[in-house]
Motif scaffolding. Structure first.
Motif, PDB file in Angstrom:
ATOM      1  N   ASP A 214       6.327  -5.046   6.588  1.00 17.87           N
ATOM      2  CA  ASP A 214       7.167  -4.763   5.644  1.00 17.87           C
ATOM      3  C   ASP A 214       7.079  -3.427   5.192  1.00 17.87           C
ATOM      4  N   VAL A 215       8.182  -2.760   5.016  1.00 14.15           N
ATOM      5  CA  VAL A 215       8.095  -1.445   4.199  1.00 14.15           C
ATOM      6  C   VAL A 215       9.259  -1.512   3.006  1.00 14.15           C
ATOM      7  N   ARG A 216       8.836  -0.551   2.130  1.00 14.79           N
ATOM      8  CA  ARG A 216      10.092  -0.344   1.137  1.00 14.79           C
ATOM      9  C   ARG A 216       9.774   1.020   0.603  1.00 14.79           C
ATOM     10  N   CYS A 217      10.666   1.596  -0.169  1.00  6.98           N
ATOM     11  CA  CYS A 217      10.866   2.841  -0.877  1.00  6.98           C
ATOM     12  C   CYS A 217      10.970   2.315  -2.381  1.00  6.98           C
ATOM     13  N   ARG A 218       9.912   2.608  -3.441  1.00  6.14           N
ATOM     14  CA  ARG A 218       9.954   2.266  -4.602  1.00  6.14           C
ATOM     15  C   ARG A 218       9.357   3.608  -5.348  1.00  6.14           C
ATOM     16  N   ASP A 219      10.428   3.701  -6.241  1.00  2.00           N
ATOM     17  CA  ASP A 219      10.429   5.050  -7.189  1.00  2.00           C
ATOM     18  C   ASP A 219      10.187   6.469  -6.171  1.00  2.00           C
ATOM     19  N   GLY A 220      10.612   6.558  -4.980  1.00  2.00           N
ATOM     20  CA  GLY A 220      10.463   7.667  -4.128  1.00  2.00           C
ATOM     21  C   GLY A 220       9.247   7.613  -3.443  1.00  2.00           C
ATOM     22  N   LEU A 221       8.563   6.427  -3.472  1.00  2.00           N
ATOM     23  CA  LEU A 221       7.289   6.297  -2.524  1.00  2.00           C
ATOM     24  C   LEU A 221       7.414   5.370  -1.592  1.00  2.00           C
ATOM     25  N   VAL A 222       7.108   5.695  -0.251  1.00  2.00           N
ATOM     26  CA  VAL A 222       7.075   4.645   0.537  1.00  2.00           C
ATOM     27  C   VAL A 222       5.666   3.632   0.737  1.00  2.00           C
ATOM     28  N   GLU A 223       6.143   2.497   0.717  1.00  2.00           N
ATOM     29  CA  GLU A 223       4.990   1.445   0.569  1.00  2.00           C
ATOM     30  C   GLU A 223       5.194   0.170   1.925  1.00  2.00           C
ATOM     31  N   VAL A 224       3.902   0.236   2.433  1.00  2.00           N
ATOM     32  CA  VAL A 224       3.703  -0.872   3.755  1.00  2.00           C
ATOM     33  C   VAL A 224       2.867  -2.038   3.183  1.00  2.00           C
ATOM     34  N   ARG A 225       3.412  -3.112   3.474  1.00  2.00           N
ATOM     35  CA  ARG A 225       2.729  -4.415   3.430  1.00  2.00           C
ATOM     36  C   ARG A 225       2.390  -5.065   4.620  1.00  2.00           C
ATOM     37  N   LEU A 226       1.155  -4.986   5.187  1.00  2.00           N
ATOM     38  CA  LEU A 226       1.010  -5.725   6.640  1.00  2.00           C
ATOM     39  C   LEU A 226       1.092  -7.082   6.639  1.00  2.00           C
ATOM     40  N   ARG A 227       1.523  -7.339   7.806  1.00  2.00           N
ATOM     41  CA  ARG A 227       1.867  -8.615   8.249  1.00  2.00           C
ATOM     42  C   ARG A 227       0.872  -8.818   9.255  1.00  2.00           C
ATOM     43  N   ARG A 228      -0.236  -9.752   9.033  1.00  2.00           N
ATOM     44  CA  ARG A 228      -1.151 -10.069  10.050  1.00  2.00           C
ATOM     45  C   ARG A 228      -1.208 -11.618  10.598  1.00  2.00           C
TER      46      ARG A 228
ATOM     47  N   ALA B 196       0.981  -1.142  -0.017  1.00  2.00           N
ATOM     48  CA  ALA B 196       0.137   0.093  -0.011  1.00  2.00           C
ATOM     49  C   ALA B 196       0.932   1.197   0.170  1.00  2.00           C
ATOM     50  N   PRO B 197       0.836   2.027  -0.945  1.00  2.00           N
ATOM     51  CA  PRO B 197       1.405   3.217  -0.867  1.00  2.00           C
ATOM     52  C   PRO B 197       1.058   4.366   0.212  1.00  2.00           C
ATOM     53  N   VAL B 198       1.938   5.087   1.005  1.00  2.00           N
ATOM     54  CA  VAL B 198       1.765   5.649   1.994  1.00  2.00           C
ATOM     55  C   VAL B 198       2.152   7.546   1.826  1.00  2.00           C
ATOM     56  N   CYS B 199       3.578   7.458   1.479  1.00  2.00           N
ATOM     57  CA  CYS B 199       3.701   8.797   1.362  1.00  2.00           C
ATOM     58  C   CYS B 199       4.998   8.771   0.505  1.00  2.00           C
ATOM     59  N   PRO B 200       5.399  10.077  -0.019  1.00  2.00           N
ATOM     60  CA  PRO B 200       6.715  10.086  -0.623  1.00  2.00           C
ATOM     61  C   PRO B 200       7.879  10.183   0.466  1.00  2.00           C
ATOM     62  N   LEU B 201       8.927   9.337   0.240  1.00  2.00           N
ATOM     63  CA  LEU B 201       9.807   9.289   0.954  1.00  2.00           C
ATOM     64  C   LEU B 201      10.424  10.698   1.668  1.00  2.00           C
ATOM     65  N   ASP B 202      10.670  11.596   0.997  1.00  2.00           N
ATOM     66  CA  ASP B 202      11.140  12.897   1.639  1.00  2.00           C
ATOM     67  C   ASP B 202      10.105  13.548   2.595  1.00  2.00           C
ATOM     68  N   ARG B 203       8.738  13.051   2.758  1.00  2.00           N
ATOM     69  CA  ARG B 203       7.842  13.221   3.733  1.00  2.00           C
ATOM     70  C   ARG B 203       8.206  12.725   5.238  1.00  2.00           C
ATOM     71  N   LEU B 204       9.051  11.983   5.125  1.00  2.00           N
ATOM     72  CA  LEU B 204       9.568  11.115   6.585  1.00  2.00           C
ATOM     73  C   LEU B 204      11.017  11.916   6.804  1.00  2.00           C
ATOM     74  N   GLU B 205      10.836  12.527   8.049  1.00  2.11           N
ATOM     75  CA  GLU B 205      12.007  13.200   8.521  1.00  2.11           C
ATOM     76  C   GLU B 205      12.860  11.973   9.091  1.00  2.11           C
ATOM     77  N   PRO B 206      14.230  12.083   8.908  1.00  2.00           N
ATOM     78  CA  PRO B 206      15.134  11.305   9.439  1.00  2.00           C
ATOM     79  C   PRO B 206      14.938  11.069  11.065  1.00  2.00           C
ATOM     80  N   GLU B 207      14.996   9.990  11.438  1.00  2.00           N
ATOM     81  CA  GLU B 207      15.133   9.834  13.072  1.00  2.00           C
ATOM     82  C   GLU B 207      13.739  10.267  13.901  1.00  2.00           C
ATOM     83  N   ARG B 208      12.746  10.291  12.936  1.00  4.26           N
ATOM     84  CA  ARG B 208      11.215  10.744  13.510  1.00  4.26           C
ATOM     85  C   ARG B 208      10.356   9.658  13.167  1.00  4.26           C
TER      86      ARG B 208
END
Length: 117
Positions: free
Chosen positions: A101-115, A12-24
């Protein structure tokens, strides 16, 4: 004997990587689940936002750090420290927060839930 099955969802796409501040941390709603996302010098991490000790959705507001080289977040309420790689509580044996699970693909942060089910 107990059998635990893990069901994985789609990315699931969440946000652009640059919207996440480092260490926050930041909270996101992914398929109805509150997820805490963290961007550290080591990478991206995603865990449930629900603090299993306090029962409140606050982990995204925790203090990001490390313990013995392990990337961590400390709960803002009772200060228990969680390993961002595994979700295990480093202060209370047997306590853990689900990780995703979390990844950055083409500058977009995506999350895959583990249930667990």
């Amino acid at each position: 004997m107990t059998i635990t099955m893990t069901t994985t969802c789609t990315w699931a796409p969440v946000c652009p990587l640059d919207r996440l501040e480092p260490e926050r941390g930041v909270a996101a709603l992914v398929d109805g689940v509150q997820v805490a996302l963290f961007r550290t010098a080591d990478g991206l991490y995603a865990i449930d936002n629900l603090d299993p000790v306090a029962g409140a959705y606050v982990l995204s507001r925790g203090i990001v750090g490390s313990r013995g080289g392990v990337p961590t977040v400390a709960s803002p309420l009772h200060k228990q420290v969680y390993d961002l790689r595994t979700g295990a509580c480093l202060d209370l044996p047997g306590v853990a927060v689900p990780r995703h699970d979390v990844r950055c693909r083409d500058g977009l942060v995506e999350v895959r839930l583990r249930r667990e089910g």
